[in-house]
Design a protein around this motif. Structure first.
Motif, PDB file in Angstrom:
ATOM      1  N   SER A  80       0.846  -1.203   0.000  1.00 32.18           N
ATOM      2  CA  SER A  80       0.000   0.000   0.000  1.00 32.18           C
ATOM      3  C   SER A  80       0.876   1.246   0.000  1.00 32.18           C
ATOM      4  O   SER A  80       2.067   1.195   0.311  1.00 32.18           O
ATOM      5  CB  SER A  80      -0.922   0.001   1.226  1.00 32.18           C
ATOM      6  N   LYS A  81       0.259   2.372  -0.358  1.00 37.32           N
ATOM      7  CA  LYS A  81       0.927   3.664  -0.345  1.00 37.32           C
ATOM      8  C   LYS A  81       0.351   4.500   0.796  1.00 37.32           C
ATOM      9  O   LYS A  81      -0.863   4.527   1.006  1.00 37.32           O
ATOM     10  CB  LYS A  81       0.717   4.402  -1.667  1.00 37.32           C
ATOM     11  N   GLU A  82       1.228   5.198   1.521  1.00 34.08           N
ATOM     12  CA  GLU A  82       0.797   6.031   2.634  1.00 34.08           C
ATOM     13  C   GLU A  82       1.522   7.368   2.585  1.00 34.08           C
ATOM     14  O   GLU A  82       2.696   7.427   2.221  1.00 34.08           O
ATOM     15  CB  GLU A  82       1.096   5.342   3.980  1.00 34.08           C
ATOM     16  N   THR A  83       0.811   8.420   2.979  1.00 31.27           N
ATOM     17  CA  THR A  83       1.433   9.741   3.088  1.00 31.27           C
ATOM     18  C   THR A  83       1.919   9.952   4.515  1.00 31.27           C
ATOM     19  O   THR A  83       1.238   9.564   5.469  1.00 31.27           O
ATOM     20  CB  THR A  83       0.419  10.843   2.713  1.00 31.27           C
ATOM     21  N   PHE A  84       3.087  10.535   4.668  1.00 41.29           N
ATOM     22  CA  PHE A  84       3.561  10.858   6.020  1.00 41.29           C
ATOM     23  C   PHE A  84       3.928  12.342   6.103  1.00 41.29           C
ATOM     24  O   PHE A  84       4.429  12.929   5.141  1.00 41.29           O
ATOM     25  CB  PHE A  84       4.757   9.989   6.424  1.00 41.29           C
ATOM     26  N   LEU A  85       3.637  12.945   7.253  1.00 42.33           N
ATOM     27  CA  LEU A  85       3.989  14.333   7.520  1.00 42.33           C
ATOM     28  C   LEU A  85       5.204  14.440   8.433  1.00 42.33           C
ATOM     29  O   LEU A  85       5.736  15.532   8.622  1.00 42.33           O
ATOM     30  CB  LEU A  85       2.806  15.073   8.150  1.00 42.33           C
ATOM     31  N   LYS A  86       5.613  13.315   8.985  1.00 43.17           N
ATOM     32  CA  LYS A  86       6.840  13.273   9.782  1.00 43.17           C
ATOM     33  C   LYS A  86       7.326  11.834   9.850  1.00 43.17           C
ATOM     34  O   LYS A  86       6.545  10.884   9.687  1.00 43.17           O
ATOM     35  CB  LYS A  86       6.607  13.816  11.187  1.00 43.17           C
ATOM     36  N   LEU A  87       8.623  11.673  10.047  1.00 45.02           N
ATOM     37  CA  LEU A  87       9.199  10.368  10.339  1.00 45.02           C
ATOM     38  C   LEU A  87       9.406  10.280  11.843  1.00 45.02           C
ATOM     39  O   LEU A  87       9.778  11.265  12.485  1.00 45.02           O
ATOM     40  CB  LEU A  87      10.534  10.178   9.623  1.00 45.02           C
ATOM     41  N   SER A  88       9.170   9.109  12.395  1.00 43.59           N
ATOM     42  CA  SER A  88       9.323   8.917  13.833  1.00 43.59           C
ATOM     43  C   SER A  88      10.642   8.216  14.137  1.00 43.59           C
ATOM     44  O   SER A  88      11.039   7.287  13.433  1.00 43.59           O
ATOM     45  CB  SER A  88       8.168   8.080  14.391  1.00 43.59           C
ATOM     46  N   CYS A  89      11.308   8.694  15.170  1.00 43.29           N
ATOM     47  CA  CYS A  89      12.515   8.044  15.674  1.00 43.29           C
ATOM     48  C   CYS A  89      12.128   7.301  16.947  1.00 43.29           C
ATOM     49  O   CYS A  89      12.007   7.900  18.020  1.00 43.29           O
ATOM     50  CB  CYS A  89      13.601   9.093  15.955  1.00 43.29           C
ATOM     51  N   HIS A  90      11.886   5.995  16.817  1.00 38.14           N
ATOM     52  CA  HIS A  90      11.485   5.176  17.968  1.00 38.14           C
ATOM     53  C   HIS A  90      12.718   4.784  18.766  1.00 38.14           C
ATOM     54  O   HIS A  90      13.708   4.306  18.208  1.00 38.14           O
ATOM     55  CB  HIS A  90      10.730   3.940  17.499  1.00 38.14           C
ATOM     56  N   ILE A  91      12.647   4.980  20.073  1.00 40.55           N
ATOM     57  CA  ILE A  91      13.808   4.790  20.936  1.00 40.55           C
ATOM     58  C   ILE A  91      13.635   3.541  21.792  1.00 40.55           C
ATOM     59  O   ILE A  91      12.639   3.392  22.508  1.00 40.55           O
ATOM     60  CB  ILE A  91      14.014   6.019  21.842  1.00 40.55           C
ATOM     61  N   ASP A  92      14.604   2.614  21.680  1.00 36.91           N
ATOM     62  CA  ASP A  92      14.625   1.448  22.564  1.00 36.91           C
ATOM     63  C   ASP A  92      16.030   1.320  23.157  1.00 36.91           C
ATOM     64  O   ASP A  92      16.862   2.228  23.032  1.00 36.91           O
ATOM     65  CB  ASP A  92      14.201   0.174  21.821  1.00 36.91           C
ATOM     66  N   ASN A  99      18.562  -0.190  22.241  1.00 39.71           N
ATOM     67  CA  ASN A  99      19.669  -0.263  21.291  1.00 39.71           C
ATOM     68  C   ASN A  99      19.778   0.981  20.407  1.00 39.71           C
ATOM     69  O   ASN A  99      20.585   1.011  19.479  1.00 39.71           O
ATOM     70  CB  ASN A  99      19.513  -1.497  20.397  1.00 39.71           C
ATOM     71  N   THR A 100      18.959   1.981  20.688  1.00 38.81           N
ATOM     72  CA  THR A 100      18.943   3.187  19.849  1.00 38.81           C
ATOM     73  C   THR A 100      19.994   4.174  20.343  1.00 38.81           C
ATOM     74  O   THR A 100      19.885   4.714  21.450  1.00 38.81           O
ATOM     75  CB  THR A 100      17.553   3.851  19.884  1.00 38.81           C
ATOM     76  N   ASN A 101      21.009   4.405  19.510  1.00 33.87           N
ATOM     77  CA  ASN A 101      22.067   5.344  19.864  1.00 33.87           C
ATOM     78  C   ASN A 101      22.126   6.542  18.920  1.00 33.87           C
ATOM     79  O   ASN A 101      22.652   7.581  19.277  1.00 33.87           O
ATOM     80  CB  ASN A 101      23.430   4.644  19.852  1.00 33.87           C
ATOM     81  N   HIS A 102      21.585   6.358  17.715  1.00 33.17           N
ATOM     82  CA  HIS A 102      21.673   7.394  16.688  1.00 33.17           C
ATOM     83  C   HIS A 102      20.322   7.533  16.006  1.00 33.17           C
ATOM     84  O   HIS A 102      19.499   6.606  16.019  1.00 33.17           O
ATOM     85  CB  HIS A 102      22.753   7.020  15.659  1.00 33.17           C
ATOM     86  N   LEU A 103      20.088   8.696  15.426  1.00 38.00           N
ATOM     87  CA  LEU A 103      18.822   8.951  14.731  1.00 38.00           C
ATOM     88  C   LEU A 103      18.517   7.870  13.709  1.00 38.00           C
ATOM     89  O   LEU A 103      17.371   7.446  13.555  1.00 38.00           O
ATOM     90  CB  LEU A 103      18.888  10.320  14.047  1.00 38.00           C
ATOM     91  N   ARG A 104      19.559   7.397  13.008  1.00 35.13           N
ATOM     92  CA  ARG A 104      19.356   6.376  11.990  1.00 35.13           C
ATOM     93  C   ARG A 104      18.719   5.112  12.589  1.00 35.13           C
ATOM     94  O   ARG A 104      17.829   4.502  11.986  1.00 35.13           O
ATOM     95  CB  ARG A 104      20.708   6.024  11.362  1.00 35.13           C
ATOM     96  N   ASP A 105      19.164   4.724  13.796  1.00 39.38           N
ATOM     97  CA  ASP A 105      18.608   3.533  14.455  1.00 39.38           C
ATOM     98  C   ASP A 105      17.119   3.718  14.737  1.00 39.38           C
ATOM     99  O   ASP A 105      16.309   2.812  14.522  1.00 39.38           O
ATOM    100  CB  ASP A 105      19.336   3.262  15.773  1.00 39.38           C
ATOM    101  N   GLY A 106      16.758   4.900  15.217  1.00 36.65           N
ATOM    102  CA  GLY A 106      15.363   5.157  15.558  1.00 36.65           C
ATOM    103  C   GLY A 106      14.463   5.220  14.337  1.00 36.65           C
ATOM    104  O   GLY A 106      13.306   4.767  14.377  1.00 36.65           O
ATOM    105  N   ILE A 107      14.969   5.790  13.225  1.00 37.26           N
ATOM    106  CA  ILE A 107      14.167   5.832  11.995  1.00 37.26           C
ATOM    107  C   ILE A 107      13.944   4.422  11.468  1.00 37.26           C
ATOM    108  O   ILE A 107      12.836   4.069  11.031  1.00 37.26           O
ATOM    109  CB  ILE A 107      14.853   6.717  10.940  1.00 37.26           C
ATOM    110  N   ALA A 108      15.006   3.602  11.531  1.00 36.28           N
ATOM    111  CA  ALA A 108      14.864   2.203  11.096  1.00 36.28           C
ATOM    112  C   ALA A 108      13.809   1.495  11.939  1.00 36.28           C
ATOM    113  O   ALA A 108      12.987   0.716  11.410  1.00 36.28           O
ATOM    114  CB  ALA A 108      16.209   1.491  11.188  1.00 36.28           C
TER     115      ALA A 108
END
Length: 554
Positions: free
Chosen positions: A264-276, A278-287
């Motif tokens: 499916s296709k979805e529109t987003f107005l922001k990307l979320s950086c989810h923190i757990d 193992n999250t040390n960098h923005l890239r980890d949270g976006i993934a």
């Protein structure tokens, strides 16, 4: 000091000049340069008694009052000294609005109207988008006639934002956003919630204010590329992206039973950086945010099952919002608690790895060429600085300090017919010209690499690279308390002569409600979190500007 008035004639114009007979020809030439714009080295001054050279004493010529002197020569470039067309106006004589719009003027802060720092920080960061300022300036609110119940309609939030930013642009004093706040609370009553511990209003979440304002703008603020083109939403054009999501059941039995992944296709107005943990960098949270587990019914299995939803970006907007998901609902305290973990983020963000194959194929060649062009620019600048440190007096003298030897070439024939081999040299000016030409060719090649579909979408990111322009921060342990501020990168001023932007100085404005101060980039590094001190909550990135086919930055 003895001075004698003389008349200098140049290209049909007469100039009255006071000659200091105790000075040299160099001083006299600079006097004429200020009047005519002809550089001293291009001047030929005809005086009875000899030629005026830099070291010639002016007393040598035995000037007579009113004596006529002829000067020959033309300016070497168009950037000659000319009188300003408009009279110079000093800051003391400017209106408040004029002073606020001068280069280097401190922008207006916003008064805290009682736990409204969440709103002030949001408004200051959104104001960093120049395209939004332009679109709001053209916005015309619909008629405010009474509705059928005889009551006035709710205040137009988009109009109030337009008027607020206009008022802020005309002052350097703190501005109180009373009308906008009233409009926001009218449209979204949650922001009118009263404090449980006092008589005032409750603290609110800056991310919620950001989302609601952007949602309103998406509905109301329209833009047109040309007078003939159809209108489109400003937010959809400049601040929204697209995800291609694939939903697939985790259980092999579902796939063996013929269940296919759903795309499916979805529109987003922001990307979320989810923190757990193992999250040390923005890239980890976006993934983390682009992969999630969902429980739903499987028709093939006839029961609930766990699915994995994997998303890839299929359109990147020019302005990207990234939210650190730091707040979660804590049942024990019945409040939004804060995740304190330190998560670093870059000043330049590369999102190509998170794009789908189609978009990645468009972006990778452009991104790689951008990095190549940047390296060439840095090499050229380093070479010029190194040459300047070592002394540039001989740069343009063939065989001098700045000369570079080329391959040997035939330079003549000896008396016995043998070819004599010699060496030719290039001056630094010639080498610079060659490097600049090669750099311009590389920029044209970069422009040619942009896919036509992206080239026609000026609201999209065309390289996959972003630069950080704004940060909303939070201090404290709970979303319902603490304090919000924002940081906005200073824009480069526009050169009055060329109309192009100058190089940025790397400084930032820190907006702490009505207090506005200038800070260095290292302050941004300290916003990664790791405690109750200020940590980044919302990041605003802008697509890096690309050079046009002519080599200028757009």
């Amino acid at each position: 000091m003895a001075t004698i008035p003389v008349v200098v004639k140049h290209q049909g114009t007469k100039y009255d000049v006071e000659v200091d007979t105790d000075s040299t020809g160099e001083v006299f030439k600079f006097q004429l340069y200020s009047l005519t714009g002809v550089e001293p080295e291009r001047q030929k001054i005809l005086i009875k008694g000899g030629q005026v050279k830099d070291d010639t004493p002016m007393s040598k010529f035995n000037f007579q009052p009113g004596q006529s002197i002829m000067m020959l020569g033309t300016p070497g470039n168009k950037d000659v000294l000319t009188r300003p067309k408009e009279p110079v106006k000093f800051v003391e004589d400017m209106t408040e609005a004029e002073a606020a719009q001068q280069e280097g003027a401190i922008p207006a802060g916003l008064t805290n109207l009682g736990n409204t720092c969440y709103l002030n920080s949001t408004l200051q960061t959104l104001r960093a988008i120049p395209e939004l300022q332009n679109a709001l300036g053209k916005y015309e609110a619909p008629s405010s006639a009474m509705n059928t119940t005889g009551l006035l309609p709710p205040l137009d939030l988009t109009k109030q934002l337009r008027d607020l930013y206009k008022s802020m642009s005309e002052t350097q004093e703190p501005y109180a956003p009373h009308t906008f706040l009233t409009s926001l609370r009218s449209a979204f009553p949650q922001f009118a919630e009263r404090s449980r511990t006092g008589n005032g209003f409750a603290q609110q979440d800056a991310e919620e204010a950001w989302s609601q304002i952007v949602t309103q703008l998406r509905q109301k603020l329209r833009v047109k590329d040309t007078p003939e083109s159809p209108e489109s939403s400003f937010i959809d054009k400049y601040m929204s992206g697209e995800l291609t999501a694939e939903l697939e059941c985790d259980e092999p039995a579902a796939r063996e039973g013929g269940e296919k992944p759903v795309v499916s296709k979805e529109t987003f107005l922001k990307l979320s950086c989810h923190i757990d943990g193992n999250t040390n960098h923005l890239r980890d949270g976006i993934a983390n945010g682009l992969s999630e587990k969902i429980e739903k019914r499987s028709e093939v299995l006839g029961r609930e099952a766990v699915y994995t939803k994997t998303s890839k970006i299929s359109r990147l907007p020019k302005y990207l919002t990234v939210q650190f998901v730091r707040f979660f609902w804590k049942r024990e305290t019945q409040k939004k608690a804060k995740i304190m973990r330190k998560v670093t983020f870059p000043h330049e963000l590369d999102l190509v790895e998170f794009c789908d194959d189609k978009l990645k194929g468009m972006l990778v060649p452009v991104r790689d060429k951008v990095r190549e062009v940047r390296k060439d620019e840095e090499d050229i600048e380093r070479a010029r600085k190194r040459r300047k440190r070592n002394g540039a007096g001989e740069d343009d003298i063939p065989g001098g300090k700045g000369a570079k030897k080329e391959d040997s070439k035939a330079s003549g024939t000896s008396g016995d017919g043998d070819v004599e081999m010699g060496e030719t040299y290039k001056t630094d000016a010639e080498i610079d010209a060659e490097r600049d030409a090669a750099l311009l060719a590389a920029k044209k090649e970069l422009n040619a690499l942009i896919d036509p579909a992206l080239a026609n979408d000026d609201g999209a990111n065309q390289s996959g690279l972003y630069e950080l322009r704004g940060v909303v921060t939070h201090q404290g342990a709970s979303a319902d308390s603490g304090h919000y501020t924002s940081y906005v990168k200073k824009s480069a001023p526009v050169d009055a002569k060329t109309g192009k932007r100058k190089e940025e100085d790397g400084k930032w404005w820190w907006f702490n409600d009505d207090k506005v101060s200038e800070v260095t980039a290292d302050k941004i590094e300290a916003l990664a979190g790791g405690g109750e001190s200020h940590s980044a909550l919302i990041l605003l990135y802008r697509a890096i500007p690309l050079p046009s086919a002519e080599g200028t930055i757009e």
